[in-house]
Scaffold this active site. Structure first.
Site, PDB file in Angstrom:
ATOM      1  N   LYS A   1      80.947  47.518   0.414  1.00  6.03           N
ATOM      2  CA  LYS A   1      80.031  47.962  -0.641  1.00  6.03           C
ATOM      3  C   LYS A   1      79.044  46.874  -1.036  1.00  6.03           C
ATOM      4  O   LYS A   1      77.987  47.162  -1.626  1.00  6.03           O
ATOM      5  CB  LYS A   1      80.824  48.401  -1.871  1.00  6.03           C
ATOM      6  CG  LYS A   1      81.705  49.607  -1.661  1.00  6.03           C
ATOM      7  CD  LYS A   1      80.908  50.889  -1.613  1.00  6.03           C
ATOM      8  CE  LYS A   1      81.805  52.111  -1.634  1.00  6.03           C
ATOM      9  NZ  LYS A   1      81.066  53.379  -1.666  1.00  6.03           N
TER      10      LYS A   1
ATOM     11  N   ASP B   1      84.966  54.245  -7.834  1.00  6.85           N
ATOM     12  CA  ASP B   1      86.407  54.176  -7.610  1.00  6.85           C
ATOM     13  C   ASP B   1      86.849  52.723  -7.550  1.00  6.85           C
ATOM     14  O   ASP B   1      88.037  52.439  -7.412  1.00  6.85           O
ATOM     15  CB  ASP B   1      86.779  54.878  -6.298  1.00  6.85           C
ATOM     16  CG  ASP B   1      86.894  56.379  -6.468  1.00  6.85           C
ATOM     17  OD1 ASP B   1      87.591  56.809  -7.390  1.00  6.85           O
ATOM     18  OD2 ASP B   1      86.273  57.115  -5.685  1.00  6.85           O
TER      19      ASP B   1
END
Length: 407
Positions: free
Chosen positions: A76, A121
């Protein structure tokens, strides 16, 4: 579940998609991030696993290890920072900001009143918080009920304000949008929705860096893919779209066979393949694979995936845990590898397929196949990793160091 995608094609990368995602912008994103001091490695390793290949009767299994690029421990870190940079450049064109100086914090004073917000998340929020801290703008992260306290603390460590809600990931996405409207903040999300595509596009664009590095590591020829098959994690579809579109643009009709994998209870991409449009998951969404526990497909990602993903698969949580342990142990003389619960989805799917001769034959997986897997994260929640893998990440890394010293 294994679904053959009826809309997958073998043709050159369409110009309509190139206008959304392209190799040129992936290269630009890579150049920008190469100067960021959050990176411990500007290029992550591509590990060959000959023991695993032999065990599965394949010619080659390669794993791109995204856990070691930065202290954030996941892929990410390639998405949210790029999206933040491009957002600021669009929002303040008159300031003449330059990406490298933004990442160096040289314009923190000018951006002190600018705030971004996102649902997560865990890993996306952590990457956005780290980028915002470097740039000097505000950051708010919305967490749903199933995000662990361990992951919350990891995000808060980068100075983000945390807002907790009940419900699941999709509920947190809606709450982030509501709060942004209320406070004048800007959503930096990795999933698109009606009227919101530019930022998710930029997030996905950063993920093309993974494909570029893997091809460079193998000195890939321009016209022939060094991989016959590539297994990609599902989620909302962003990672898969970033990597698949890069490979499709590079190799056109000669692209590798592309397979997307997701948890059985968070099967939004499989449902999209069945419906022929971006759809919702059929299950509860909750999964040990927290990064893939997404209930709604990103419509923008689906526009890229629907024409190039050959197969969609679901796996069970237990299969992911088995794959974590398999990599941690370094079986058959392979490198011991720390791979988190979402990182091993591709391996779990590959093991499932190779256990079924009929499925393997249908997908063209045999002793000539060269398979690429993406290990998207390390032990981003160390306590959970130890519980699932049966040993600590520190223990695995110690054995990895010994293995590397003996090479």
């Amino acid at each position: 579940m294994l679904i053959v995608n009826p809309t997958a094609t073998r043709r050159p990368y369409p110009d309509t998609l190139r206008a959304i995602m392209n190799m040129r912008q992936a290269a630009e994103s890579r150049a920008w991030l190469s100067t960021w001091n959050r990176f411990e490695r500007t290029v992550t390793p591509l590990w060959e696993m000959p023991g695993l290949a032999h065990e599965l009767s394949l010619a080659q299994v390669l794993i791109k290890d995204e856990s070691v690029r930065s202290s954030l421990g996941s892929f990410k870190v390639l998405g949210a920072p790029i999206a933040l940079l491009r957002l600021i450049l669009r929002r303040f064109p008159e300031r003449g900001f330059e990406p490298r100086s933004l990442l160096a914090g040289e314009h923190a004073q000018a951006l002190a009143d600018f705030t971004v917000i996102s649902a997560t998340d865990g890993n996306h929020g952590r990457a956005l918080a780290a980028a915002a801290q470097s740039v000097g703008c505000g950051c708010v992260i919305v967490l749903h009920a199933n995000v662990s306290a361990e992951r919350e603390q990891a995000i808060a460590a980068y100075g983000a304000r945390i807002i907790r809600i009940s419900g699941n990931y999709d509920d947190s996405v809606h709450e982030a949008a509501r709060l942004a409207d209320e406070h004048g903040w800007t959503v930096v999300s990795d999933t698109s929705y009606d009227g919101y595509e530019a930022i998710p596009r930029d997030v996905m664009q950063g993920y093309g860096i993974i494909a570029a590095e893997a091809l460079e590591a193998l000195h890939a020829a321009p016209a022939t893919s060094p991989f016959s098959h590539v297994f990609l994690q599902g989620g909302v579809g962003g990672l898969a779209a970033g990597i698949a579109s890069y490979l499709w643009e590079r190799y056109g009709e000669a692209r590798p066979t592309l397979i997307v994998v997701e948890p059985a209870q968070a099967d939004c991409l499989c449902q999209s393949a069945l419906a022929g449009r971006a759809a919702k998951a059929s299950g509860s969404v909750d999964s040990v694979m927290a990064g893939l526990a997404c209930g709604e497909t990103s419509p923008l990602a689906w526009r890229l995936l629907e024409g190039c993903i050959d197969y969609f698969m679901t796996i069970e949580d237990g299969e992911a845990v088995d794959a974590m342990r398999r990599l941690a142990q370094g079986r058959a003389g392979d490198l011991p590898l720390v791979a988190g619960e979402s990182a091993v989805a591709g391996l779990a799917a590959l093991v499932r397929v190779m256990g079924s001769p009929a499925q393997a034959a249908e997908m063209g997986l045999d002793r000539q196949s060269r398979v690429l897997l993406i290990s998207t994260e390390g032990a981003t929640a160390p306590g959970l990793y130890a519980e699932l893998a049966g040993e600590t990440a520190t223990s695995v890394l110690e054995r990895q160091r010994s293995w590397l010293q003996q090479r």
